[in-house]
Motif scaffolding. Structure first.
Motif, PDB file in Angstrom:
ATOM      1  N   LEU A 116       0.850  -1.190   0.000  1.00  0.00           N
ATOM      2  CA  LEU A 116       0.000   0.000   0.000  1.00  0.00           C
ATOM      3  C   LEU A 116       0.883   1.236   0.000  1.00  0.00           C
ATOM      4  CD1 LEU A 116      -2.300  -1.079   2.949  1.00  0.00           C
ATOM      5  CD2 LEU A 116      -3.100  -0.642   0.613  1.00  0.00           C
ATOM      6  N   ASP A 117       0.359   2.342  -0.485  1.00  0.00           N
ATOM      7  CA  ASP A 117       1.053   3.612  -0.298  1.00  0.00           C
ATOM      8  C   ASP A 117       0.764   4.067   1.137  1.00  0.00           C
ATOM      9  OD1 ASP A 117       2.154   6.110  -0.293  1.00  0.00           O
ATOM     10  OD2 ASP A 117       1.536   6.558  -2.351  1.00  0.00           O
ATOM     11  N   ALA A 118       1.483   3.444   2.053  1.00  0.00           N
ATOM     12  CA  ALA A 118       1.193   3.623   3.486  1.00  0.00           C
ATOM     13  C   ALA A 118       1.440   5.059   3.929  1.00  0.00           C
ATOM     14  CB  ALA A 118       2.037   2.645   4.306  1.00  0.00           C
ATOM     15  N   GLU A 119       2.369   5.730   3.272  1.00  0.00           N
ATOM     16  CA  GLU A 119       2.672   7.131   3.618  1.00  0.00           C
ATOM     17  C   GLU A 119       1.424   7.986   3.400  1.00  0.00           C
ATOM     18  OE1 GLU A 119       5.598   8.898   1.021  1.00  0.00           O
ATOM     19  OE2 GLU A 119       6.278  10.268   2.597  1.00  0.00           O
TER      20      GLU A 119
ATOM     21  N   ILE B 275       4.827  -9.694   2.568  1.00  0.00           N
ATOM     22  CA  ILE B 275       6.074  -9.702   3.335  1.00  0.00           C
ATOM     23  C   ILE B 275       7.255  -9.660   2.351  1.00  0.00           C
ATOM     24  CG2 ILE B 275       6.179 -12.242   3.551  1.00  0.00           C
ATOM     25  CD1 ILE B 275       7.343 -11.709   6.418  1.00  0.00           C
ATOM     26  N   GLY B 276       8.198  -8.788   2.622  1.00  0.00           N
ATOM     27  CA  GLY B 276       9.337  -8.629   1.701  1.00  0.00           C
ATOM     28  C   GLY B 276       9.105  -7.542   0.663  1.00  0.00           C
ATOM     29  N   GLY B 277       7.842  -7.119   0.497  1.00  0.00           N
ATOM     30  CA  GLY B 277       7.557  -6.001  -0.399  1.00  0.00           C
ATOM     31  C   GLY B 277       8.051  -4.704   0.212  1.00  0.00           C
ATOM     32  N   HIS B 278       8.299  -3.703  -0.610  1.00  0.00           N
ATOM     33  CA  HIS B 278       8.700  -2.407  -0.063  1.00  0.00           C
ATOM     34  C   HIS B 278       8.398  -1.309  -1.063  1.00  0.00           C
ATOM     35  CE1 HIS B 278      12.392  -2.848  -2.471  1.00  0.00           C
ATOM     36  NE2 HIS B 278      12.484  -4.061  -1.979  1.00  0.00           N
ATOM     37  N   PHE B 279       8.548  -0.058  -0.597  1.00  0.00           N
ATOM     38  CA  PHE B 279       8.377   1.078  -1.510  1.00  0.00           C
ATOM     39  C   PHE B 279       9.271   2.216  -1.057  1.00  0.00           C
ATOM     40  CE2 PHE B 279       5.812   4.139   0.956  1.00  0.00           C
ATOM     41  CZ  PHE B 279       5.396   3.346   2.020  1.00  0.00           C
ATOM     42  N   HIS B 280       9.457   3.178  -1.925  1.00  0.00           N
ATOM     43  CA  HIS B 280      10.225   4.368  -1.561  1.00  0.00           C
ATOM     44  C   HIS B 280       9.258   5.499  -1.277  1.00  0.00           C
ATOM     45  CE1 HIS B 280      14.392   3.036  -2.119  1.00  0.00           C
ATOM     46  NE2 HIS B 280      13.783   2.090  -2.813  1.00  0.00           N
ATOM     47  N   ASN B 281       9.420   6.117  -0.118  1.00  0.00           N
ATOM     48  CA  ASN B 281       8.515   7.214   0.242  1.00  0.00           C
ATOM     49  C   ASN B 281       8.931   8.494  -0.487  1.00  0.00           C
ATOM     50  OD1 ASN B 281      10.699   8.269   1.622  1.00  0.00           O
ATOM     51  ND2 ASN B 281       9.846   7.922   3.667  1.00  0.00           N
ATOM     52  N   LEU B 282       8.258   9.604  -0.194  1.00  0.00           N
ATOM     53  CA  LEU B 282       8.519  10.838  -0.944  1.00  0.00           C
ATOM     54  C   LEU B 282       9.925  11.388  -0.681  1.00  0.00           C
ATOM     55  CD1 LEU B 282       4.971  12.468  -0.685  1.00  0.00           C
ATOM     56  CD2 LEU B 282       5.958  11.172  -2.592  1.00  0.00           C
TER      57      LEU B 282
ATOM     58  N   HIS C 177       5.834   1.346   9.809  1.00  0.00           N
ATOM     59  CA  HIS C 177       6.480   2.659   9.840  1.00  0.00           C
ATOM     60  C   HIS C 177       5.416   3.754   9.756  1.00  0.00           C
ATOM     61  CE1 HIS C 177       9.846   5.436   9.069  1.00  0.00           C
ATOM     62  NE2 HIS C 177       8.999   6.076   8.289  1.00  0.00           N
ATOM     63  N   TYR C 178       4.422   3.540   8.906  1.00  0.00           N
ATOM     64  CA  TYR C 178       3.338   4.517   8.753  1.00  0.00           C
ATOM     65  C   TYR C 178       2.022   4.054   9.383  1.00  0.00           C
ATOM     66  CZ  TYR C 178       6.242   7.161   5.525  1.00  0.00           C
ATOM     67  OH  TYR C 178       7.245   7.911   4.973  1.00  0.00           O
ATOM     68  N   SER C 179       1.839   2.746   9.497  1.00  0.00           N
ATOM     69  CA  SER C 179       0.569   2.268  10.053  1.00  0.00           C
ATOM     70  C   SER C 179       0.704   2.095  11.564  1.00  0.00           C
ATOM     71  CB  SER C 179       0.189   0.934   9.403  1.00  0.00           C
ATOM     72  OG  SER C 179       1.183  -0.028   9.672  1.00  0.00           O
ATOM     73  N   ASP C 180      -0.413   1.891  12.248  1.00  0.00           N
ATOM     74  CA  ASP C 180      -0.351   1.631  13.686  1.00  0.00           C
ATOM     75  C   ASP C 180       0.088   0.195  13.947  1.00  0.00           C
ATOM     76  OD1 ASP C 180      -1.424   4.140  15.059  1.00  0.00           O
ATOM     77  OD2 ASP C 180      -2.814   3.813  13.400  1.00  0.00           O
TER      78      ASP C 180
END
Ligand SMILES: *Cc1c(COP(=O)(O)O)cnc(C)c1O
Length: 391
Positions: free
Chosen positions: A151-154, A175-182, A193-196
Motif C-alpha cells: 500500500l502507499d502507506a505514507e 512480506i518482503g515487499g517495499h516502496f520508496h517514500n517521498l 512505519h506509517y501504520s499503527d
C-alpha cells in the motif's frame, strides 16, 4: 490395459502432468531439521523459538515489535482488540481482500464500510478513501497490500492522521515487499512505519509456511503491550508487587485469548524466513516472465514499489472459460477474491452493495500459479496453455 490406465487417470490416481496449483509451500531438509531440533528440546510452546522467530521477523520487516500468533486471522483480531474497537464504531475496509480482514473488525462489535479499489493496483482507492474519511466519523482503516503490492502507506497514514483514524495494514500477501517514500527512503511493507499495526499470515500458500501461523508488528509500545496481553488470556506477571515472595502470582487484566504460536511452528517459520530472499527473487522472475509472454491485463504500479508477488493475477474477459481450460490441463488457478460484501453473511447484515471497480475486477480476475518452487518447465507449460487458450 489402456482402458484400465484411462480409468485410473480419470480417478486421478495417475497424473499425466503433475498438478500445478496457484500457490504452494517449499519445505527442504533444513526446515525439517529445525523442527526436529525443537521437538527434541524442552519446549514445545512458550519456549525460546517463538522469540527467536519474532526477533528475526522484526529485523526483516524493520519493525520495533513483532508478536507471533496462531494465524493471520488471530493477528487481525488482536489488532481490533488492541485498538479497543467496539460497538458503535465505524471502520473502513478495502473491498478486495480475504474475508478475515473485515471479519476481525466485526469480532470487536464495530461495523465495517467497504471502499472500492483502484483498477490498476487492485489496492484500496486512495481518492475514495479520502472522500469517505472526510464524510463521516471513522475509527480506523483496514487495508490490504493486495497480491504483494505494498500500500502507499505514507499517503494513507497522512489521510488517517488528518481524520483521527487508526491504520492497520493487512500484509499477509506482501512480506518482503517495499516502496520508496517521498523522501526516497525505503519502507518495508508490514514495518508499521506509517501504520499503527500490520499483520502477517504463515499459511502454506503465503511466502513463509508454518502450517498455521501469523504475526502482528507495531512500533507503538502501548499497542505492543496490548497485543501481547490479549494474545495470552489477558494474563500478565508484570507489575506484581509480591512476585519474589509468591512467584506463582499472575493477573488477568482483560478478557484475552489463547492466540499463541507453538515453538514447533516458530521453528519452521524461522527456518523458512532464512530463505525469503531467494523466494522473493524467484517470484520476480516468474512475474517478469508472465508479463513478457502473456497478452492479458495485470496489476500495474509505479516504479517506487517492489511487489512481493504472493499472487499473480491476470484479467481476462473469458475468465470462466480460461479457468476451466487450464483445469483440464491440471493447472489449478483460483479467484482472489469474491468481494467481501457479496458473501451472504455480509449481504444479510448490510444489504446489497455494489462497488463498480471491484465488481469489474472480480468478473475478470484469475490467479495464475505463483510460488517460489515453480520450475521453468511448469512456468513454460502455464504460459503455453494460457496462450493456446487466447489464440
Ligand atoms: C491468508 C490471509 C488472511 C488470513 O490468514 P490466516 O493465517 O489464514 O488466518 C487474512 N488476510 C489476507 C489478505 C490473507 O491473504
Amino acid at each position: 490395459m489402456r482402458g484400465l490406465l484411462a480409468f485410473l487417470f480419470s480417478l486421478g490416481y495417475i497424473h499425466r502432468v503433475e498438478n500445478i496449483t496457484y500457490g504452494r509451500q517449499s519445505i527442504d531438509q533444513s526446515d525439517i531439521d529445525q523442527v526436529v531440533e525443537v521437538l527434541k528440546s524442552d519446549w514445545l510452546t512458550q519456549g525460546p523459538m517463538v522469540s527467536q522467530f519474532e526477533n528475526a521477523l522484526a529485523e526483516f520487516v524493520q519493525a520495533k515489535h513483532v508478536f507471533a500468533c496462531s494465524n493471520g486471522t488471530a493477528a487481525l483480531h488482536l489488532t481490533s482488540l488492541a485498538l479497543g474497537l467496539k460497538k458503535g464504531d465505524n471502520v473502513l475496509c478495502t473491498s478486495m481482500s480475504f474475508a478475515a480482514t473485515s471479519n476481525a473488525i466485526l469480532y470487536s462489535g464495530a461495523d465495517v464500510e467497504f471502499v472500492d479499489i483502484d483498477p490498476e493496483t487492485f489496492n484500496i482507492d486512495l481518492n475514495l478513501l479520502e472522500e469517505k474519511l472526510a464524510s463521516g466519523n471513522y475509527k480506523a482503516v483496514y487495508a490490504t497490500s493486495f497480491a504483494g503490492l505494498p500500500l502507499d502507506a505514507e499517503k494513507i497514514s497522512n489521510l488517517c492522521r488528518q481524520h483521527n483514524a487508526f491504520f492497520v495494514e493487512d500484509c499477509c500477501h506482501a512480506i518482503g515487499g517495499h516502496f520508496h517514500n517521498l523522501n526516497d527512503e525505503k519502507i518495508m511493507a508490514g514495518s508499521s512505519h506509517y501504520s499503527d499495526m500490520s499483520i502477517f499470515s504463515f499459511h502454506p500458500v503465503k511466502h513463509i509456511a508454518c502450517g498455521e501461523g501469523g504475526a502482528v508488528s507495531t512500533n507503538n509500545d502501548e499497542l505492543a503491550e496490548k497485543v501481547k496481553l490479549y494474545r495470552s488470556h489477558g494474563i500478565t506477571k508484570e507489575n506484581i508487587e509480591d512476585l519474589e515472595d509468591q512467584p506463582w502470582l499472575n493477573e488477568q487484566q482483560v478478557l484475552g485469548y489463547n492466540y499463541r504460536m507453538s515453538d514447533i511452528l516458530a521453528g519452521l517459520g524461522y527456518s523458512q524466513l532464512k530463505k525469503i530472499k531467494s523466494n522473493l527473487d524467484r517470484r520476480q522472475v516468474v512475474a517478469k516472465t508472465y508479463k513478457e509472454n502473456l497478452k492479458l491485463g495485470y496489476q500495474k504500479f509505479d516504479q517506487r514499489f517492489y511487489n512481493a508477488y504472493h499472487l499473480f493475477v491476470v484479467l481476462s474477459e473469458k475468465r470462466k472459460e480460461l479457468y476451466h481450460f487450464l483445469r483440464e490441463h491440471k493447472i489449478f488457478t483460483q479467484v482472489h477474491y469474491i468481494p467481501i460484501y457479496k458473501h451472504p453473511y455480509y449481504q444479510k447484515r448490510y444489504g446489497d452493495i455494489s462497488l463498480p471497480k471491484v465488481e469489474k475486477y472480480y468478473e475478470q480476475c484469475l490467479s495464475l500459479p505463483m510460488f517460489h518452487g515453480m520450475t521453468d518447465e511448469q512456468l513454460g507449460f502455464v504460459i503455453d496453455k494460457v496462450n493456446e487458450f487466447n489464440k
